[in-house]
Design an enzyme around this catalytic site. Structure first.
Site, mmCIF file in Angstrom:
data_model
loop_
_atom_site.group_PDB
_atom_site.id
_atom_site.type_symbol
_atom_site.label_atom_id
_atom_site.label_comp_id
_atom_site.label_asym_id
_atom_site.label_seq_id
_atom_site.Cartn_x
_atom_site.Cartn_y
_atom_site.Cartn_z
ATOM 1 N N ARG A 1 -18.638 8.517 7.141
ATOM 2 C CA ARG A 1 -18.722 7.075 6.860
ATOM 3 C C ARG A 1 -17.801 6.285 7.784
ATOM 4 O O ARG A 1 -18.121 5.164 8.187
ATOM 5 C CB ARG A 1 -18.422 6.798 5.383
ATOM 6 C CG ARG A 1 -19.558 7.266 4.474
ATOM 7 C CD ARG A 1 -19.411 6.788 3.050
ATOM 8 N NE ARG A 1 -18.411 7.503 2.293
ATOM 9 C CZ ARG A 1 -18.586 8.714 1.741
ATOM 10 N NH1 ARG A 1 -19.742 9.343 1.871
ATOM 11 N NH2 ARG A 1 -17.609 9.304 1.063
ATOM 12 N N ASN B 1 -19.329 3.322 10.045
ATOM 13 C CA ASN B 1 -18.828 1.944 9.944
ATOM 14 C C ASN B 1 -18.407 1.382 11.300
ATOM 15 O O ASN B 1 -18.292 0.170 11.460
ATOM 16 C CB ASN B 1 -17.657 1.872 8.956
ATOM 17 C CG ASN B 1 -18.095 2.147 7.526
ATOM 18 O OD1 ASN B 1 -19.290 2.136 7.226
ATOM 19 N ND2 ASN B 1 -17.147 2.396 6.644
ATOM 20 N N LEU C 1 -17.449 -4.209 2.116
ATOM 21 C CA LEU C 1 -18.603 -3.493 1.551
ATOM 22 C C LEU C 1 -18.679 -3.719 0.041
ATOM 23 O O LEU C 1 -19.403 -3.002 -0.660
ATOM 24 C CB LEU C 1 -18.482 -1.993 1.850
ATOM 25 C CG LEU C 1 -18.358 -1.638 3.339
ATOM 26 C CD1 LEU C 1 -18.036 -0.158 3.515
ATOM 27 C CD2 LEU C 1 -19.642 -2.002 4.084
ATOM 28 N N TYR D 1 0.815 -1.219 0.000
ATOM 29 C CA TYR D 1 0.000 0.000 0.000
ATOM 30 C C TYR D 1 0.850 1.271 0.000
ATOM 31 O O TYR D 1 0.351 2.362 -0.272
ATOM 32 C CB TYR D 1 -0.975 0.034 1.195
ATOM 33 C CG TYR D 1 -1.899 -1.163 1.306
ATOM 34 C CD1 TYR D 1 -2.031 -2.084 0.275
ATOM 35 C CD2 TYR D 1 -2.655 -1.395 2.456
ATOM 36 C CE1 TYR D 1 -2.871 -3.195 0.388
ATOM 37 C CE2 TYR D 1 -3.496 -2.488 2.576
ATOM 38 C CZ TYR D 1 -3.592 -3.392 1.539
ATOM 39 O OH TYR D 1 -4.418 -4.480 1.663
ATOM 40 N N ILE E 1 -12.759 -5.101 7.675
ATOM 41 C CA ILE E 1 -11.839 -3.953 7.605
ATOM 42 C C ILE E 1 -12.270 -2.974 6.510
ATOM 43 O O ILE E 1 -11.564 -2.796 5.515
ATOM 44 C CB ILE E 1 -10.382 -4.422 7.411
ATOM 45 C CG1 ILE E 1 -10.271 -5.487 6.295
ATOM 46 C CG2 ILE E 1 -9.818 -4.985 8.711
ATOM 47 C CD1 ILE E 1 -8.815 -5.803 5.909
ATOM 48 N N LYS F 1 -12.793 0.323 4.362
ATOM 49 C CA LYS F 1 -12.003 1.536 4.120
ATOM 50 C C LYS F 1 -12.954 2.693 3.866
ATOM 51 O O LYS F 1 -13.940 2.554 3.137
ATOM 52 C CB LYS F 1 -11.091 1.320 2.910
ATOM 53 C CG LYS F 1 -10.360 2.571 2.442
ATOM 54 C CD LYS F 1 -11.078 3.237 1.273
ATOM 55 C CE LYS F 1 -10.515 4.622 0.966
ATOM 56 N NZ LYS F 1 -11.379 5.348 -0.008
ATOM 57 N N SER F 2 -12.686 3.834 4.478
ATOM 58 C CA SER F 2 -13.370 5.063 4.080
ATOM 59 C C SER F 2 -12.431 6.225 4.316
ATOM 60 O O SER F 2 -11.645 6.213 5.260
ATOM 61 C CB SER F 2 -14.668 5.276 4.866
ATOM 62 O OG SER F 2 -15.258 6.493 4.418
HETATM 63 N N1 LIG Z 1 -5.449 -8.892 1.758
HETATM 64 C C1 LIG Z 1 -5.736 -8.440 0.572
HETATM 65 O O1 LIG Z 1 -5.295 -8.965 -0.453
HETATM 66 C C2 LIG Z 1 -6.616 -7.242 0.428
HETATM 67 C C3 LIG Z 1 -7.131 -6.907 -0.825
HETATM 68 C C4 LIG Z 1 -7.958 -5.795 -0.932
HETATM 69 C C5 LIG Z 1 -8.263 -5.055 0.207
HETATM 70 N N2 LIG Z 1 -7.710 -5.394 1.428
HETATM 71 C C6 LIG Z 1 -7.989 -4.593 2.655
HETATM 72 O O2 LIG Z 1 -9.390 -4.463 2.812
HETATM 73 C C7 LIG Z 1 -9.723 -3.082 2.948
HETATM 74 C C8 LIG Z 1 -11.117 -2.799 2.492
HETATM 75 O O3 LIG Z 1 -11.335 -3.167 1.148
HETATM 76 P P1 LIG Z 1 -11.611 -2.089 -0.001
HETATM 77 O O4 LIG Z 1 -10.982 -0.801 0.414
HETATM 78 O O5 LIG Z 1 -11.195 -2.658 -1.275
HETATM 79 O O6 LIG Z 1 -13.195 -1.999 -0.093
HETATM 80 P P2 LIG Z 1 -14.422 -1.728 0.932
HETATM 81 O O7 LIG Z 1 -13.937 -1.398 2.282
HETATM 82 O O8 LIG Z 1 -15.377 -2.841 0.745
HETATM 83 O O9 LIG Z 1 -15.106 -0.459 0.263
HETATM 84 C C9 LIG Z 1 -14.509 0.799 0.260
HETATM 85 C C10 LIG Z 1 -15.368 1.721 -0.599
HETATM 86 O O10 LIG Z 1 -16.660 1.861 -0.023
HETATM 87 C C11 LIG Z 1 -16.907 3.247 0.295
HETATM 88 N N3 LIG Z 1 -17.570 3.268 1.624
HETATM 89 C C12 LIG Z 1 -16.991 3.052 2.824
HETATM 90 N N4 LIG Z 1 -17.907 3.080 3.818
HETATM 91 C C13 LIG Z 1 -19.095 3.326 3.233
HETATM 92 C C14 LIG Z 1 -20.413 3.484 3.730
HETATM 93 N N5 LIG Z 1 -20.682 3.382 5.038
HETATM 94 N N6 LIG Z 1 -21.411 3.748 2.841
HETATM 95 C C15 LIG Z 1 -21.137 3.858 1.519
HETATM 96 N N7 LIG Z 1 -19.918 3.709 0.985
HETATM 97 C C16 LIG Z 1 -18.894 3.439 1.835
HETATM 98 C C17 LIG Z 1 -15.564 3.934 0.292
HETATM 99 O O11 LIG Z 1 -15.668 5.251 -0.174
HETATM 100 P P3 LIG Z 1 -15.219 6.513 0.771
HETATM 101 O O12 LIG Z 1 -13.757 6.328 1.077
HETATM 102 O O13 LIG Z 1 -15.506 7.689 -0.086
HETATM 103 O O14 LIG Z 1 -16.093 6.449 2.001
HETATM 104 C C18 LIG Z 1 -14.764 3.086 -0.716
HETATM 105 O O15 LIG Z 1 -15.013 3.528 -2.045
HETATM 106 C C19 LIG Z 1 -8.623 -2.412 2.109
HETATM 107 O O16 LIG Z 1 -8.562 -1.026 2.346
HETATM 108 C C20 LIG Z 1 -7.419 -3.180 2.566
HETATM 109 O O17 LIG Z 1 -6.972 -2.722 3.838
HETATM 110 C C21 LIG Z 1 -6.920 -6.480 1.545
#
Ligand SMILES: NC(=O)c1ccc[n+]([C@@H]2O[C@H](COP(=O)([O-])OP(=O)(O)OC[C@H]3O[C@@H](n4cnc5c(N)ncnc54)[C@H](OP(=O)(O)O)[C@@H]3O)[C@@H](O)[C@H]2O)c1
Length: 287
Positions: A243, A247, A197, A53, A235, A237-238
């Site tokens: 938000r 969360n 999410l 990251y 976990i 992300k926002s």
């Molecule tokens: N181990 C691995 O290989 C791996 C792979 C991918 C991800 N990860 C980890 O998992 C974490 C989360 O996954 P992700 O970031 O891909 O996706 P996520 O957390 O499922 O979704 C994040 C998205 O949803 C929006 N969001 C957040 N809270 C919200 C809410 N309450 N209502 C509406 N929209 C909302 C965010 O926008 P805003 O920021 O504008 O709120 C962002 O665009 C990553 O950040 C990382 O730490 C790990």
């Protein structure tokens, strides 16, 4: 100080992990600093990062400032990082780990993960054993893996004799990974849901919207509540303060069995499936 308390799960090594953590993929530079600092102020105690990251230094600064400001103590924080694919192996992994520790400005990590199995490299066993040795030295509290599917998880346990504390995998409405969760339960591995999410893309599903309306909460809260009740860590992300707060604030309602089932059944809907690559062939020939 944040006033929201996150429930914890106890891992197979006796450590506790906060069930909601902050995802930080795609957060870089000053934004990473600002979001992590804000999140700890709101009550987040679990932060998820990775070498990949490129934000460990900014997160480290945010942690140091939050601790100095009295928002949290080091003991209260749960910090995860991950070894990248090109750093797998007995020699490279400890070096990569020391790099993460230095950038984060910490003297131990709460959890360190093998980021992807990369079965084509054939190095995940020795990588995990190297991580286990760092645990033995007291530099890592808990050790785990990410993106391990049943065949590689069973192989890892068989060949190293160690059961990872955590497997962090893609898991969200439409992709609830029932077989993997069942295996985790049998082995004593805690499931962490990444992209909980569905990157925000599952939140307009009518099933989820209807449940949100019944409870008078947001769609994101419903999805995170579903994951908690499945026994997962999540976990999200926002980068938005409202938000981030929403969360974390998911303790005021409970989904009933029917609501739980109707979300899980999205596995058989038009949103069914992974959003990201299958770890069986990620990242191909170029780790
Ligand atoms: N181990 C691995 O290989 C791996 C792979 C991918 C991800 N990860 C980890 O998992 C974490 C989360 O996954 P992700 O970031 O891909 O996706 P996520 O957390 O499922 O979704 C994040 C998205 O949803 C929006 N969001 C957040 N809270 C919200 C809410 N309450 N209502 C509406 N929209 C909302 C965010 O926008 P805003 O920021 O504008 O709120 C962002 O665009 C990553 O950040 C990382 O730490 C790990």
């Amino acid at each position: 100080m944040g006033d929201m308390v996150t429930p914890t799960l106890t891992l197979n090594d006796g450590s506790d992990i906060p069930q909601i953590g902050l995802g930080t993929w795609k957060l870089g530079g000053e934004e990473a600093y600002r979001v992590v600092r804000t999140a700890i102020g709101l009550g987040y105690r679990h932060i998820d990062t990775a070498t990949l990251y490129g934000n460990e230094e900014e997160i480290g600064r945010a942690l140091a400032d939050a601790i100095a400001a009295g928002d949290a103590t080091r003991d209260e924080l749960f910090i995860t990082s991950k070894v990248w694919n090109s750093d797998q192996g007995a020699e490279r992994t400890p070096r990569a780990f020391q790099g993460s520790l230095r950038l984060l400005g910490l003297d131990y990590l709460d959890l360190y993960l093998v980021h992807w199995p990369c079965p084509q490299q054939g190095l995940y066993d020795e990588t995990f054993e190297a991580i286990a040795r760092l645990q033995g030295l007291g530099q890592i509290q808990s050790i785990g893996v990410a993106n391990f599917y049943p065949e590689v998880l069973e192989d890892l346990v068989r060949s190293t004799g160690i059961v990872p504390a955590v497997n962090q995998v893609e898991l969200h409405p439409g992709f609830s990974q029932p077989d993997l969760r069942e295996l985790h339960l049998r082995l004593g591995v805690t499931t962490t849901a990444w992209a909980p999410l569905g990157r925000g893309r599952v939140l307009d599903q009518p099933v989820i919207r209807a449940i949100a309306a019944e409870h008078g909460v947001g769609a994101g809260a419903v999805v995170l509540r579903w994951l908690l009740q499945l026994g997962c860590v999540a976990i999200p992300k926002s980068s938005n303060e409202q938000r981030l707060r929403a969360n974390l604030d998911i303790s005021g309602f409970v989904l009933d069995e029917q609501q739980m089932r109707s979300i899980t059944e999205l596995d058989h809907s038009e949103i069914a499936g992974r959003m990201y690559q299958d770890p069986r062939d990620f990242p191909g020939q170029n780790p």
